[in-house]
Design a protein around this motif. Sequence first.
Motif, PDB file in Angstrom:
ATOM      1  N   SER A   5       4.889  -5.247  -7.697  1.00 32.68           N
ATOM      2  CA  SER A   5       4.393  -6.613  -7.830  1.00 32.68           C
ATOM      3  C   SER A   5       5.520  -7.560  -8.148  1.00 32.68           C
ATOM      4  O   SER A   5       6.531  -7.184  -8.721  1.00 32.68           O
ATOM      5  CB  SER A   5       3.328  -6.693  -8.938  1.00 32.68           C
ATOM      6  OG  SER A   5       3.873  -6.283 -10.152  1.00 32.68           O
ATOM      7  N   LYS A 177      -5.062  -5.454 -10.768  1.00 33.39           N
ATOM      8  CA  LYS A 177      -4.975  -4.908  -9.417  1.00 33.39           C
ATOM      9  C   LYS A 177      -3.842  -3.892  -9.319  1.00 33.39           C
ATOM     10  O   LYS A 177      -3.975  -2.845  -8.679  1.00 33.39           O
ATOM     11  CB  LYS A 177      -4.769  -6.038  -8.406  1.00 33.39           C
ATOM     12  CG  LYS A 177      -5.942  -7.002  -8.316  1.00 33.39           C
ATOM     13  CD  LYS A 177      -5.637  -8.170  -7.393  1.00 33.39           C
ATOM     14  CE  LYS A 177      -6.787  -9.167  -7.377  1.00 33.39           C
ATOM     15  NZ  LYS A 177      -6.492 -10.340  -6.521  1.00 33.39           N
ATOM     16  N   GLU A 178      -2.736  -4.219  -9.976  1.00 32.41           N
ATOM     17  CA  GLU A 178      -1.594  -3.309  -9.939  1.00 32.41           C
ATOM     18  C   GLU A 178      -1.902  -1.992 -10.646  1.00 32.41           C
ATOM     19  O   GLU A 178      -1.487  -0.913 -10.203  1.00 32.41           O
ATOM     20  CB  GLU A 178      -0.382  -3.993 -10.567  1.00 32.41           C
ATOM     21  CG  GLU A 178       0.839  -3.109 -10.725  1.00 32.41           C
ATOM     22  CD  GLU A 178       1.376  -2.595  -9.404  1.00 32.41           C
ATOM     23  OE1 GLU A 178       2.142  -1.614  -9.420  1.00 32.41           O
ATOM     24  OE2 GLU A 178       1.024  -3.148  -8.348  1.00 32.41           O
ATOM     25  N   ARG A 181      -3.999   0.006  -8.307  1.00 28.04           N
ATOM     26  CA  ARG A 181      -3.158   0.511  -7.224  1.00 28.04           C
ATOM     27  C   ARG A 181      -2.367   1.741  -7.669  1.00 28.04           C
ATOM     28  O   ARG A 181      -2.263   2.740  -6.951  1.00 28.04           O
ATOM     29  CB  ARG A 181      -2.186  -0.577  -6.751  1.00 28.04           C
ATOM     30  CG  ARG A 181      -1.313  -0.148  -5.569  1.00 28.04           C
ATOM     31  CD  ARG A 181      -0.009  -0.912  -5.539  1.00 28.04           C
ATOM     32  NE  ARG A 181       0.825  -0.591  -6.681  1.00 28.04           N
ATOM     33  CZ  ARG A 181       1.602   0.473  -6.771  1.00 28.04           C
ATOM     34  NH1 ARG A 181       1.653   1.340  -5.783  1.00 28.04           N
ATOM     35  NH2 ARG A 181       2.329   0.687  -7.843  1.00 28.04           N
ATOM     36  N   LEU A 199       0.098  -3.143  -2.560  1.00 28.22           N
ATOM     37  CA  LEU A 199      -0.748  -4.315  -2.732  1.00 28.22           C
ATOM     38  C   LEU A 199      -0.192  -5.410  -1.843  1.00 28.22           C
ATOM     39  O   LEU A 199       1.000  -5.743  -1.914  1.00 28.22           O
ATOM     40  CB  LEU A 199      -0.723  -4.738  -4.198  1.00 28.22           C
ATOM     41  CG  LEU A 199      -1.777  -5.721  -4.709  1.00 28.22           C
ATOM     42  CD1 LEU A 199      -3.186  -5.176  -4.490  1.00 28.22           C
ATOM     43  CD2 LEU A 199      -1.542  -5.988  -6.189  1.00 28.22           C
ATOM     44  N   SER A 203      -3.075 -11.366  -2.967  1.00 26.38           N
ATOM     45  CA  SER A 203      -2.691 -10.954  -4.309  1.00 26.38           C
ATOM     46  C   SER A 203      -1.199 -11.119  -4.552  1.00 26.38           C
ATOM     47  O   SER A 203      -0.768 -11.350  -5.672  1.00 26.38           O
ATOM     48  CB  SER A 203      -3.075  -9.488  -4.544  1.00 26.38           C
ATOM     49  OG  SER A 203      -4.476  -9.321  -4.479  1.00 26.38           O
ATOM     50  N   GLY A 214      -8.609  -7.524  -3.608  1.00 30.80           N
ATOM     51  CA  GLY A 214      -7.322  -6.870  -3.476  1.00 30.80           C
ATOM     52  C   GLY A 214      -7.205  -6.204  -2.113  1.00 30.80           C
ATOM     53  O   GLY A 214      -8.132  -5.539  -1.654  1.00 30.80           O
ATOM     54  N   LEU A 216      -5.035  -3.481   0.111  1.00 28.00           N
ATOM     55  CA  LEU A 216      -4.139  -2.349  -0.067  1.00 28.00           C
ATOM     56  C   LEU A 216      -3.746  -1.784   1.289  1.00 28.00           C
ATOM     57  O   LEU A 216      -4.579  -1.683   2.190  1.00 28.00           O
ATOM     58  CB  LEU A 216      -4.808  -1.253  -0.890  1.00 28.00           C
ATOM     59  CG  LEU A 216      -5.184  -1.613  -2.335  1.00 28.00           C
ATOM     60  CD1 LEU A 216      -6.123  -0.556  -2.916  1.00 28.00           C
ATOM     61  CD2 LEU A 216      -3.941  -1.754  -3.198  1.00 28.00           C
ATOM     62  N   PHE A 274     -11.811  -4.152  -3.265  1.00 23.95           N
ATOM     63  CA  PHE A 274     -10.590  -3.801  -2.536  1.00 23.95           C
ATOM     64  C   PHE A 274     -10.910  -3.450  -1.089  1.00 23.95           C
ATOM     65  O   PHE A 274     -11.974  -2.917  -0.785  1.00 23.95           O
ATOM     66  CB  PHE A 274      -9.897  -2.595  -3.179  1.00 23.95           C
ATOM     67  CG  PHE A 274      -9.178  -2.894  -4.464  1.00 23.95           C
ATOM     68  CD1 PHE A 274      -7.862  -3.328  -4.454  1.00 23.95           C
ATOM     69  CD2 PHE A 274      -9.816  -2.729  -5.678  1.00 23.95           C
ATOM     70  CE1 PHE A 274      -7.197  -3.594  -5.633  1.00 23.95           C
ATOM     71  CE2 PHE A 274      -9.159  -2.994  -6.869  1.00 23.95           C
ATOM     72  CZ  PHE A 274      -7.837  -3.430  -6.846  1.00 23.95           C
TER      73      PHE A 274
END
Length: 480
Positions: A5, A177-178, A181, A199, A203, A214, A216, A274
């Motif tokens: 990120s 979100k991270e 992930r 990600l 985002s 999110g 991915l 997601f």
Amino acid sequence: MFPNSILGRPPFTPNHQQHNNFFALSPTLYSHQQLIDAQFNFQNTDLSRAVSLQQLTYGNVSPIQTSTSPLFRGRKRLSDEKNLPLDGKRQRFHSPHQEPTIVNHIVPLSGERRYSMPPLFHTHYVPDIVRCVPPFREIPFLEPREITLPEAKDKLSQQILELFEACQQQVSDLKKKELCRTQLQREIQLLFPQSRLFLVGSSLNGFGTRSSDGDLCLVVKEEPVNQKTEARHILTLVHKHFCTRLSGYIERPQLIRAKVPIVKFRDKVSCVEFDLNVNNIVGIRNTFLLRTYAYLENRVRPLVLVIKKWASHHEINDASRGTLSSYSLVLMVLHYLQTLPEPILPSIQKIYPESFSPAVQLHLVHQAPCNVPPYLSKNESNLGDLLLGFLKYYATEFDWNSQMISVREAKAIPRPDGIEWRNKYICVEEPFDGTNTARAVHEKQKFDMIKDQFLKSWHRLKNKRDLNSILPLRAAILKR
């Protein structure tokens, strides 16, 4: 702490902090059989013996227990497969329609701005050899710095800024979100040990809101995968894994067999929705192009956010329902800002073709954002005038019948003659692969609804100069 990120950091760094040999890469060759045996590992392996699986936790939440029992299968099936030769297993997954092309390269960021993606090797497709994503050295988390917002002296501009400050994605949103992930990557690596989960989308591209889903991207190998066969098969395995072993903190996993198939799911802890795809690497690439535009000029992000909220309120921001995707809307805003008599944005790809070309070799891609300083425009229009001008441009000036929106060229260009562009109501060029990002708008009724909304909103806003006339401000802020 969060190796994938950049958490709000603008994509610019001092020259003395730029360096190339940051990643510690170790290429590993895997046979085609090793990759596809993930299917059989998923069904037959006792994970408690094969992998030392870390318990999944979120903050102070109790560890989430994952089942290690294999999927139920009939006895006849089990006995039959004991003596099945390896070649027989390979034939189930091998597709004769693999696409022999060079992979698009990922764009990590360097120096102070952080690396966000591990590099892949630049190579040609080899039919029976799969080079999996190599490991890379993770980077410590860097705190984002504050971005100065434009001044707002009129009521409309103040309303736009108020909406932006209330709804823009926060660092805490991205951390959630991270974290998801990271945990999902650990789980998916039980099936595909050398895969990486990234990600992407709003985002990370600077245009996210507090309610943004999110996106991915699962990269299992550096060559493109056939989305109709191979990607669907991989996602089927991932979907089964989610349903059987991760039901404690993932709900409603769905396999959507679209042109680019995805698995949709919801994280119970963060309540984030997601979408997960396989090897859609152009999405990783355009995430960083858009991020560069987002921080090139301080009026870009507030303007994009209010337009996305406006389009969502009027139900013209949903590609699954035949209207505009958020990605297309962002490209439409960037295009408008590029085509003003005094442009607010240039074409990054034209000014820096060597940095943002789709053919840039991977080991150079991460340097691209370092070459782009902030853009100083002579245009002093306020946010209110820019929103009004955006609506007017697409309501009265842009020629939908013969023109295509091109951020790459920083102008409207004639439509190509290819089959993808024929009989399409809206044409928005993807900056890297040249496809039509607005292909979802395939019904005249939806197209007319979109045009009508641009025209009506332009007239209302021009007469009242109040954002509430086209977008109820309080309701929009509550939705975040």
